[in-house]
Motif scaffolding. Structure first.
Motif, PDB file in Angstrom:
ATOM      1  N   CYS A  88       0.834  -1.197   0.000  1.00 25.02           N
ATOM      2  CA  CYS A  88       0.000   0.000   0.000  1.00 25.02           C
ATOM      3  C   CYS A  88       0.877   1.258   0.000  1.00 25.02           C
ATOM      4  N   HIS A  90       0.157   4.017   1.409  1.00 24.62           N
ATOM      5  CA  HIS A  90       0.062   4.754   2.672  1.00 24.62           C
ATOM      6  C   HIS A  90       1.215   4.364   3.599  1.00 24.62           C
ATOM      7  N   ARG A  91       1.165   3.138   4.150  1.00 23.10           N
ATOM      8  CA  ARG A  91       2.231   2.717   5.059  1.00 23.10           C
ATOM      9  C   ARG A  91       2.652   1.273   4.821  1.00 23.10           C
ATOM     10  N   ASN A  93       1.458  -1.663   3.925  1.00 23.88           N
ATOM     11  CA  ASN A  93       0.816  -2.961   4.184  1.00 23.88           C
ATOM     12  C   ASN A  93       0.512  -3.664   2.849  1.00 23.88           C
ATOM     13  N   CYS A 109      -7.169  -1.975   1.418  1.00 23.06           N
ATOM     14  CA  CYS A 109      -6.091  -2.249   2.365  1.00 23.06           C
ATOM     15  C   CYS A 109      -6.691  -2.449   3.768  1.00 23.06           C
ATOM     16  N   PHE A 111      -5.322  -2.173   6.598  1.00 26.18           N
ATOM     17  CA  PHE A 111      -4.748  -1.363   7.671  1.00 26.18           C
ATOM     18  C   PHE A 111      -5.603  -0.105   7.903  1.00 26.18           C
ATOM     19  N   HIS A 112      -5.793   0.723   6.834  1.00 25.56           N
ATOM     20  CA  HIS A 112      -6.586   1.945   7.000  1.00 25.56           C
ATOM     21  C   HIS A 112      -7.529   2.179   5.816  1.00 25.56           C
ATOM     22  N   ALA A 113      -7.738   1.107   5.026  1.00 24.93           N
ATOM     23  CA  ALA A 113      -8.800   1.079   4.005  1.00 24.93           C
ATOM     24  C   ALA A 113      -8.594   1.958   2.772  1.00 24.93           C
ATOM     25  N   TRP A 114      -7.366   2.308   2.435  1.00 29.25           N
ATOM     26  CA  TRP A 114      -7.174   2.883   1.100  1.00 29.25           C
ATOM     27  C   TRP A 114      -7.550   1.792   0.101  1.00 29.25           C
TER      28      TRP A 114
HETATM   29  S1  FES Z   1      -1.211   0.948   5.072  1.00 29.87           S
HETATM   30 FE1  FES Z   1      -2.772   0.755   3.637  1.00 29.87          FE
HETATM   31  S2  FES Z   1      -4.232   2.157   4.177  1.00 29.87           S
HETATM   32 FE2  FES Z   1      -2.673   2.402   5.651  1.00 29.87          FE
END
Ligand code: FES
Ligand SMILES: [Fe+2]
Length: 398
Positions: A88, A90-91, A93, A109, A111-114
């Motif tokens: 991902c 974002h971070r 995952n 995702c 982790f935080h749904a992107w």
């Molecule tokens: S790591 Fe994927 S949305 Fe945060």
């Protein structure tokens, strides 16, 4: 006959020399890191077959520890197959956690749904207003170069591959042309984790000369004439790729259970014994023997038999640990007899794999002592010599 007349193969490749091979390459951490960077991150690697993801949205995930990434291969809505780093924006995952599956529209995702569509585009950013000018169009999944040959999906982790897949495979692709891969279906899978260097594991598959010894109670009866030294039907180098082919033995007599298996199907290693029969399904494929085993540099084998084929993939985990994946492909079984033939072949292969696997680990357990500085390859072991020649060529590239 003079001794040199006995050399059928190696003298045709003077560039390979006849010298023994140093053993450090099997236990040196430094050498292993060079292999990681200069071979696995540069070569085209087979990671599946197209029929594993037949429908738009179907995907597979391959964990490539040797390249320190996870690869997501997905068939897009447009039918095209693409590969991405499974990570991902974002971070980091992995956006797909399962080994395979179907994406109904977007990968979300966990982790935080992107979310990302099947073409890798970033579709939505959760809580977007709290981010600082993150642009969707610049933060899709990171693409990986992908191409296919005969239904085999290859990826390449270079930002811009220095060779196309066709250039990389040539001329081994030409040698396998016509084999009916598309008529055979994935049937079973073995995965073996071994404490062995990836090259040692592979080299034991690059020659059939050990069949009468290590496999005297299993494969040997299907591939060798009793009391004779093993001689390949052919040993060939196709650039960095190779072939070892085995003849059917003249004095083969199937056991009663093998005879039943052969009556119903080719799901048996006794299929080595079929050589002269015309294989109607094999188009214009040119056989070298009863069993043609191609090595595709750096870590894949394609074993061709009448009516079935198999693949090996050898994935290094560390300098002395590897995964050996075995996949078998047969015609779909239509009756109990054919199912019996498949199971018979599966069990027979398991026994031979155990013999190999046990030996690989035995070799690795002593080689790092450094007591032997070199290993010796004979003429029938040409493909091992050629393989290591190209390992060196890649590793020594600037
Ligand atoms: S790591 Fe994927 S949305 Fe945060
Ligand atoms: Fe073996």
């Amino acid at each position: 006959m003079s001794q040199s007349d006995e050399f059928r193969y190696t003298h045709e490749h003077p560039q390979l020399g006849v010298e023994p091979l140093d053993t450090k390459r099997y236990y040196s951490e430094t050498f292993f890191e060079q292999e990681r960077e200069k071979i696995f991150k540069h070569c085209w690697l087979n990671i599946g077959r197209e029929e594993e993801i037949p429908e738009p949205g179907d995907y597979i995930v391959r964990e490539l520890e040797i390249c320190k990434t996870s690869v997501l291969v997905v068939r897009g809505k447009d039918g095209q197959i693409r590969a991405f780093h499974n990570m991902c924006s974002h971070r980091a995952n992995p956006v797909a956690w399962d080994e395979r599956g179907h994406c109904p529209g977007v990968f979300v995702c966990r982790f935080h749904a992107w979310s990302y569509d099947t073409e890798g585009k970033l579709v939505s950013i959760t809580d977007k207003d709290r981010f600082f000018d993150v642009k969707k169009e610049e933060n899709g999944l990171t693409p990986i170069s992908l191409d296919s040959w005969s239904g085999f999906i290859f990826i390449n982790l270079q930002a811009e591959p220095e060779q196309s897949l066709a250039e990389f495979l040539s001329p081994a692709d030409e040698a396998m042309k016509g084999y009916p891969f598309d008529k055979l279906s994935y049937t079973y899978f073995y995965k073996i984790k071994e404490k062995v260097n990836w090259k040692l594991l592979q080299e034991a598959q690059q020659e059939g000369w050990h069949l009468p010894y290590l496999h005297k109670n299993t494969l040997a009866k299907s591939a060798t004439n009793s009391g004779e030294l093993f001689r390949h039907a052919a040993v060939k180098c196709y650039g960095k790729h190779g072939l070892v082919s085995s003849h059917a033995p003249r004095d083969y007599k199937p056991s009663p259970s093998a005879a039943v298996s052969m009556k119903f199907g080719t799901g048996t290693f006794d299929a080595f014994a079929i050589e002269d029969e015309k294989d109607e399904s094999a188009n214009d494929f040119v056989w070298h023997g009863a069993f043609d085993l191609y090595h595709v540099f750096p870590n894949m084998f394609i074993g061709l038999l009448r009516g079935s084929f198999f693949t090996y993939h050898i994935w290094p985990l560390s300098v002395d640990e590897s995964i050996w994946e075995v996949r078998f492909y047969y015609p779909k079984a239509k009756n109990a007899g054919e199912l019996f033939a498949l199971e018979y072949g599966k069990a027979g292969l398991r026994d031979a794999l155990r013999e190999d696997s046990f030996t690989h680990e035995k070799v690795q357990s002593v080689i790092a002592s450094g007591a032997k500085e070199v290993l010796h390859f004979q003429d029938e072991e040409l493909v091992l010599r050629n393989f290591n020649h190209f390992v060196d060529e890649y590793v020594n590239k600037v």
